[in-house]
Scaffold this motif. Structure first.
Motif, PDB file in Angstrom:
ATOM      1  N   UNK A   1       0.826  -1.208   0.000  1.00 14.07           N
ATOM      2  CA  UNK A   1       0.000   0.000   0.000  1.00 14.07           C
ATOM      3  C   UNK A   1       0.867   1.267   0.000  1.00 14.07           C
ATOM      4  N   UNK A   2       1.843   1.313   0.888  1.00 13.41           N
ATOM      5  CA  UNK A   2       2.722   2.487   0.962  1.00 13.41           C
ATOM      6  C   UNK A   2       3.600   2.608  -0.278  1.00 13.41           C
ATOM      7  N   UNK A   3       4.082   1.491  -0.782  1.00 14.56           N
ATOM      8  CA  UNK A   3       4.933   1.520  -1.977  1.00 14.56           C
ATOM      9  C   UNK A   3       4.153   2.052  -3.170  1.00 14.56           C
ATOM     10  N   UNK A   4       2.925   1.581  -3.347  1.00 14.26           N
ATOM     11  CA  UNK A   4       2.114   2.041  -4.476  1.00 14.26           C
ATOM     12  C   UNK A   4       1.746   3.515  -4.336  1.00 14.26           C
ATOM     13  N   UNK A   5       1.450   3.961  -3.123  1.00 11.77           N
ATOM     14  CA  UNK A   5       1.151   5.382  -2.884  1.00 11.77           C
ATOM     15  C   UNK A   5       2.341   6.258  -3.261  1.00 11.77           C
ATOM     16  N   UNK A   6       3.535   5.720  -3.035  1.00  9.91           N
ATOM     17  CA  UNK A   6       4.760   6.461  -3.344  1.00  9.91           C
ATOM     18  C   UNK A   6       5.136   6.362  -4.816  1.00  9.91           C
ATOM     19  N   UNK A   7       4.384   5.557  -5.584  1.00  9.29           N
ATOM     20  CA  UNK A   7       4.685   5.388  -7.003  1.00  9.29           C
ATOM     21  C   UNK A   7       5.999   4.665  -7.232  1.00  9.29           C
ATOM     22  N   UNK A   8       6.307   3.757  -6.353  1.00  5.25           N
ATOM     23  CA  UNK A   8       7.596   3.071  -6.379  1.00  5.25           C
ATOM     24  C   UNK A   8       7.413   1.620  -6.844  1.00  5.25           C
ATOM     25  N   UNK A   9       8.359   1.141  -7.625  1.00  5.90           N
ATOM     26  CA  UNK A   9       8.349  -0.269  -8.045  1.00  5.90           C
ATOM     27  C   UNK A   9       8.971  -1.112  -6.940  1.00  5.90           C
ATOM     28  N   UNK A  10       8.666  -2.401  -6.966  1.00  5.26           N
ATOM     29  CA  UNK A  10       9.260  -3.313  -5.987  1.00  5.26           C
ATOM     30  C   UNK A  10      10.781  -3.276  -6.066  1.00  5.26           C
ATOM     31  N   UNK A  11      11.295  -3.228  -7.270  1.00  4.23           N
ATOM     32  CA  UNK A  11      12.751  -3.215  -7.441  1.00  4.23           C
ATOM     33  C   UNK A  11      13.366  -1.934  -6.870  1.00  4.23           C
ATOM     34  N   UNK A  12      12.656  -0.825  -6.962  1.00  3.50           N
ATOM     35  CA  UNK A  12      13.160   0.437  -6.415  1.00  3.50           C
ATOM     36  C   UNK A  12      13.220   0.379  -4.891  1.00  3.50           C
TER      37      UNK A  12
END
Length: 67
Positions: free
Chosen positions: A9-20
């Motif tokens: 949830x937090x990663x997607x809100x930040x617009x970040x990929x899993x690899x990032x």
């Protein structure tokens, strides 16, 4: 008890990929995948590193709940 995580949830809100995210916390992308799916309990260091990336507490990202 069930392990609950809000990392995805937090990663997607930040617009970040899993690899990032994995790169930022010095982990493998696969570790992030398993973590987001609740199949991996992170070490305290990894949990703290991820919380720091998002500027939240470890408790905000991870919890154990009664099923």
């Amino acid at each position: 008890m069930a392990f609950v995580t809000k990392v995805k949830e937090y990663r997607e809100k930040a617009g970040m990929k899993q690899s990032e995210l994995a790169e930022k916390v010095n982990a493998r992308r696969e570790t992030i995948v398993h973590l987001e799916n609740g199949r991996y309990n992170p070490s305290l260091k990894l949990a703290m590193d991820i919380a720091k990336v998002f500027g939240v507490s470890v408790e905000e990202l991870f919890a154990f709940t009664e099923e």
